[in-house]
Design a protein around this motif. Structure first.
Motif, mmCIF file in Angstrom:
data_model
loop_
_atom_site.group_PDB
_atom_site.id
_atom_site.type_symbol
_atom_site.label_atom_id
_atom_site.label_comp_id
_atom_site.label_asym_id
_atom_site.label_seq_id
_atom_site.Cartn_x
_atom_site.Cartn_y
_atom_site.Cartn_z
ATOM 1 N N PRO A 183 117.503 59.174 57.274
ATOM 2 C CA PRO A 183 116.586 58.599 56.105
ATOM 3 C C PRO A 183 115.689 57.519 56.552
ATOM 4 O O PRO A 183 114.722 57.119 55.671
ATOM 5 N N LYS A 186 111.318 58.161 56.089
ATOM 6 C CA LYS A 186 110.956 58.334 54.794
ATOM 7 C C LYS A 186 109.606 57.395 55.082
ATOM 8 O O LYS A 186 109.525 56.301 55.585
ATOM 9 N N TYR A 270 111.874 65.518 54.727
ATOM 10 C CA TYR A 270 113.281 65.544 54.398
ATOM 11 C C TYR A 270 113.840 64.175 53.663
ATOM 12 O O TYR A 270 114.644 64.401 52.781
ATOM 13 N N ALA A 273 112.641 63.478 50.098
ATOM 14 C CA ALA A 273 113.106 64.299 48.955
ATOM 15 C C ALA A 273 114.335 63.715 48.206
ATOM 16 O O ALA A 273 115.357 63.092 49.034
ATOM 17 N N ASP A 274 114.459 63.961 47.028
ATOM 18 C CA ASP A 274 115.914 63.385 46.416
ATOM 19 C C ASP A 274 116.886 64.552 46.480
ATOM 20 O O ASP A 274 118.105 63.895 46.401
ATOM 21 N N LEU A 275 116.228 65.961 46.589
ATOM 22 C CA LEU A 275 117.306 66.777 46.656
ATOM 23 C C LEU A 275 116.579 67.952 47.503
ATOM 24 O O LEU A 275 115.435 68.193 47.307
ATOM 25 N N PHE A 276 117.317 68.618 48.169
ATOM 26 C CA PHE A 276 117.211 70.051 49.040
ATOM 27 C C PHE A 276 117.729 71.067 48.245
ATOM 28 O O PHE A 276 118.898 71.221 48.072
ATOM 29 N N ALA A 292 118.711 68.573 56.403
ATOM 30 C CA ALA A 292 118.822 67.736 55.059
ATOM 31 C C ALA A 292 119.606 66.590 54.971
ATOM 32 O O ALA A 292 119.403 65.598 54.568
ATOM 33 N N SER A 295 119.220 63.669 56.885
ATOM 34 C CA SER A 295 118.174 62.869 56.181
ATOM 35 C C SER A 295 118.728 62.128 55.248
ATOM 36 O O SER A 295 117.990 61.397 54.510
ATOM 37 N N THR A 297 119.908 63.500 52.464
ATOM 38 C CA THR A 297 119.240 64.331 51.497
ATOM 39 C C THR A 297 120.474 65.197 50.791
ATOM 40 O O THR A 297 120.612 66.092 51.597
ATOM 41 N N ARG A 342 124.068 60.659 43.434
ATOM 42 C CA ARG A 342 123.133 61.035 44.243
ATOM 43 C C ARG A 342 123.117 60.210 45.714
ATOM 44 O O ARG A 342 123.006 60.751 46.844
ATOM 45 N N GLY A 346 124.149 61.352 49.494
ATOM 46 C CA GLY A 346 123.259 61.143 50.485
ATOM 47 C C GLY A 346 124.059 60.285 51.690
ATOM 48 O O GLY A 346 123.784 60.778 52.908
#
Length: 383
Positions: A183, A186, A270, A273-276, A292, A295, A297, A342, A346
């Motif tokens: 993470p 980013k 990766y 992104a909010d979602l993969f 992902a 990361s 995600t 979410r 994560g």
């Protein structure tokens, strides 16, 4: 022990097999294990361990042009192999170099390990070649028949091959580099780089090809509710035969196609992104899904293939009905409207990925190599 590895794909080719082998070679170097690699020639070769690599003239494979099939010079190959005198021979692909490896292991009584990476039977469905399925399975059973171990990346793959009468199956899972994929990677500049003005980023990483079920991805994009669609920016990372088709169908400011990316550029996306989103039904494992999760995600994936063993439903992501766009749309909508869930997903995804160490996975493989090497040396001493 001395390991000879035969593969029809390797870096800089971009696919799961090549990336796994590149990491394996680095681990062999790290553990001071002697090895030699027999691969197709590369248009550009950046591997730091060139002295251990033997490459042969090659051509693109028709089902997967990014991979190359070699025409090995058997006299040269035999000479180099015997000079190395391996205690174990590992074949990773059932094409020409893999065939050469099988032949030489039989001829010189070198213990043989095979690894299975790709569900070619699923690929045949997408390319309308299912009439070749029985012939393909007969060939693969013959190819792997003399292997002391047939290594597969997931339980799903093991069960699939067992149903096809394969023997000596064992799990060789996959790991992830949680320093490379994190993470913390980013980067805010990506919003300007890709002209992202929307609230949410949905990411796909993989080959742009039919077997990744991009047909389902198209339906997902079109069926998102208008109020969600207006807030979403899609990013596709990858190349392949469907790239131009996807570009022509989605020519708008809310969809970005980057082509192949690696290194920090890939890690940053990766993490951004909010979602993969990954609807592929053909994965034996799904390295990109694990990347992902590392990361932070959450991943939304299909309920077929090895990806089911990576994602824990409603904890690290969502598992949806394969090929069913509405199932994916519902999962995307639910998570985009639930920022707290979410965030929790994560965190759980990152925690899970941290437990999937490449070192422990490769050390398990080295243990298998060692056992076979000892058996090989014992037989030679008795002879």
């Amino acid at each position: 022990m001395r390991i000879a590895i035969f593969s029809d794909t390797y870096s800089p080719q971009v696919n799961g097999v090549a990336r796994t082998l590149t990491r394996l070679v680095s681990h062999l170097e790290k553990r001071n294990v002697e090895y030699q690699l027999f691969i197709p020639d590369q248009l550009e070769h950046t591997d730091p361990f060139k002295s251990n690599i033997h490459s042969f003239t090659s051509f693109p494979f028709f089902l997967y042009p990014e991979c190359r099939v070699a025409w090995p010079n058997m006299l040269r190959l035999k000479k180099e192999l015997l000079a190395f005198n391996p205690t174990v021979l590992h074949v990773t692909t059932p094409f020409n170099l893999g065939l050469a490896g099988v032949h030489l292991s039989k001829k010189y009584h070198i213990p043989l390990v095979g690894s299975y990476h790709t569900h070619f039977d699923h690929y045949l469905q997408y390319y309308k070649l299912t009439f070749l399925s029985d012939l393909m399975w007969s060939y693969l059973r013959w190819f792997y028949a003399d292997c002391k171990k047939v290594l597969v990346p997931s339980i799903e793959t093991k069960l699939h091959l067992a149903s096809k009468k394969f023997n000596h199956l064992d799990i060789w899972s996959r790991g992830v580099d949680c320093q490379q994929f994190s993470p913390s990677k980013k980067e805010g500049y990506l919003y300007d780089l890709y002209n992202i003005e929307q609230k949410f980023v949905l990411l796909y990483v993989g080959r742009m090809a039919p077997e990744k079920d991009l047909a389902a991805m198209k339906r997902i994009m079109r069926q998102l509710p208008k109020e969600i669609c207006e807030q979403v920016h899609w990013i596709y990372v990858g190349d392949g035969p469907m790239l131009s088709e996807m570009k022509s169908e989605f020519q708008c400011d809310q969809v970005t196609f980057t082509g192949y990316l690696n290194g920090e550029a890939l890690s940053a996306l990766y993490a951004l992104a909010d979602l993969f989103i990954f609807p592929s039904q053909t994965e034996t494992f799904g390295n990109v899904v694990l990347e992902a999760l590392a990361s932070g995600t959450p991943a939304i994936v299909a309920d077929k293939g090895g990806v089911r063993e990576i994602v824990e439903h409603e904890k690290t992501g969502m598992i949806c009905k394969s090929g069913n766009a509405e199932s994916f749309v519902q999962a995307i909508t639910k998570l985009l409207y639930s920022p707290s869930q979410r965030l929790e997903m994560g965190f759980a995804a990152r925690t899970y990925a941290l437990s999937q160490s490449w070192d422990s996975i490769f050390d398990g493989l080295l243990s298998d190599y060692k056992k076979l090497s000892i058996g090989s040396l014992d037989k030679r001493s008795l002879a």
